[in-house]
Design an enzyme around this catalytic site. Structure first.
Site, mmCIF file in Angstrom:
data_model
loop_
_atom_site.group_PDB
_atom_site.id
_atom_site.type_symbol
_atom_site.label_atom_id
_atom_site.label_comp_id
_atom_site.label_asym_id
_atom_site.label_seq_id
_atom_site.Cartn_x
_atom_site.Cartn_y
_atom_site.Cartn_z
ATOM 1 N N ARG A 7 0.839 -1.200 0.000
ATOM 2 C CA ARG A 7 0.000 0.000 0.000
ATOM 3 C C ARG A 7 0.880 1.259 0.000
ATOM 4 O O ARG A 7 0.575 2.234 -0.702
ATOM 5 C CB ARG A 7 -0.928 -0.008 1.205
ATOM 6 C CG ARG A 7 -1.989 -1.081 1.099
ATOM 7 C CD ARG A 7 -2.875 -1.109 2.326
ATOM 8 N NE ARG A 7 -3.796 -2.218 2.231
ATOM 9 C CZ ARG A 7 -3.987 -3.112 3.189
ATOM 10 N NH1 ARG A 7 -3.322 -3.036 4.331
ATOM 11 N NH2 ARG A 7 -4.850 -4.088 3.025
ATOM 12 N N PHE A 23 -11.820 -5.649 -5.241
ATOM 13 C CA PHE A 23 -11.783 -6.462 -4.017
ATOM 14 C C PHE A 23 -11.267 -5.592 -2.871
ATOM 15 O O PHE A 23 -10.371 -5.967 -2.130
ATOM 16 C CB PHE A 23 -10.902 -7.705 -4.189
ATOM 17 C CG PHE A 23 -11.263 -8.561 -5.369
ATOM 18 C CD1 PHE A 23 -12.280 -9.496 -5.274
ATOM 19 C CD2 PHE A 23 -10.582 -8.441 -6.565
ATOM 20 C CE1 PHE A 23 -12.609 -10.293 -6.364
ATOM 21 C CE2 PHE A 23 -10.901 -9.230 -7.660
ATOM 22 C CZ PHE A 23 -11.924 -10.161 -7.560
ATOM 23 N N ASP A 45 -16.232 -3.532 -4.262
ATOM 24 C CA ASP A 45 -16.293 -4.775 -3.494
ATOM 25 C C ASP A 45 -17.706 -5.334 -3.612
ATOM 26 O O ASP A 45 -18.657 -4.571 -3.830
ATOM 27 C CB ASP A 45 -15.934 -4.547 -2.024
ATOM 28 C CG ASP A 45 -15.475 -5.834 -1.348
ATOM 29 O OD1 ASP A 45 -14.242 -6.029 -1.231
ATOM 30 O OD2 ASP A 45 -16.332 -6.651 -0.967
ATOM 31 N N SER A 46 -17.833 -6.637 -3.443
ATOM 32 C CA SER A 46 -19.145 -7.274 -3.538
ATOM 33 C C SER A 46 -19.891 -7.262 -2.215
ATOM 34 O O SER A 46 -21.071 -7.607 -2.161
ATOM 35 C CB SER A 46 -19.002 -8.719 -4.037
ATOM 36 O OG SER A 46 -18.248 -9.473 -3.108
ATOM 37 N N ASP A 92 -6.651 -7.359 -5.754
ATOM 38 C CA ASP A 92 -6.261 -8.049 -4.521
ATOM 39 C C ASP A 92 -7.397 -8.967 -4.070
ATOM 40 O O ASP A 92 -8.024 -8.736 -3.028
ATOM 41 C CB ASP A 92 -5.905 -7.027 -3.435
ATOM 42 C CG ASP A 92 -5.356 -7.685 -2.173
ATOM 43 O OD1 ASP A 92 -4.840 -8.819 -2.266
ATOM 44 O OD2 ASP A 92 -5.450 -7.065 -1.100
ATOM 45 N N CYS A 132 -3.120 -14.347 -2.904
ATOM 46 C CA CYS A 132 -2.816 -14.773 -1.534
ATOM 47 C C CYS A 132 -3.111 -16.268 -1.384
ATOM 48 O O CYS A 132 -3.354 -16.750 -0.292
ATOM 49 C CB CYS A 132 -3.580 -13.939 -0.511
ATOM 50 S SG CYS A 132 -5.357 -14.121 -0.609
#
Length: 189
Positions: A7, A23, A45-46, A92, A132
């Site tokens: 970041r 995300f 984002d969902s 991400d 990830c």
């Protein structure tokens, strides 16, 4: 915590750029983009609770009125359907391969995301893309992203390899502990 170095790196790239944060979860990449003087950030984002958290984080950091928008939606569909382009895109996603048996399906998901993100980058734009998934090696991830670039007909260069910070060490006896892997790419055309 594991993305804090990445970041901070993003904040050095964001100046006067339009940013898409896919995300986004808590919106931390969006906060750092605004901290780096991004001209606009779309936070996607969902999850409604995640977007509420992102909105709170933006406000707590003085960016409640910053240019951009918070969007509830599926990143896969959004990247496929939008027509606009961005100067910087962050991918991400959560782990797409929580089990070793998910790796094949996950590579398809990572390829789809990266292919469509690359199509929506302006010339000279930057893509920060992450996995990830502990069961997906950095070599396989890079091959998947390369395949996405070829299919998107974009020439890209690796600006920097990204990963977890120094306080997330990896045991030689458990190489899967190097779960966070990423690439900072620049579109050359």
């Amino acid at each position: 915590m594991d993305q804090r170095d990445n970041r901070a790196f993003l904040s050095t790239l964001a100046h006067d750029r339009s940013v898409l944060n896919c995300f986004s979860f808590s919106g931390a990449f969006s906060v750092y983009a605004f901290g780096g003087k991004a001209k606009e950030v779309v936070t996607l984002d969902s999850s409604k609770p995640a977007l509420e958290l992102a909105e709170q984080n933006l406000a707590l950091n003085g960016f409640a009125e910053a240019p951009g928008e918070l969007l509830k939606g599926d990143a896969f569909a959004y990247l496929k359907e939008i027509e606009r382009k961005f100067d910087l895109i962050v991918l991400d996603p959560p782990s797409l391969a929580p089990k070793r048996s998910n790796v094949d399906a996950a590579t398809g998901g990572y390829k789809f995301l990266n292919l469509h993100a690359l199509k929506h980058l302006n010339s000279g734009g930057l893509l920060l893309t992450f996995s990830c998934s502990q069961h997906l090696s950095i070599d396989l991830f890079q091959k998947v992203v390369f395949g996405a670039a070829v299919d998107a007909r974009r020439k890209v260069t690796v600006v920097k390899r990204l990963g977890q910070p120094i306080d997330h060490p990896v045991s030689l006896h458990h190489p899967e502990g190097e779960y966070l892997k990423g690439l900072a790419l620049r579109a050359l055309d």
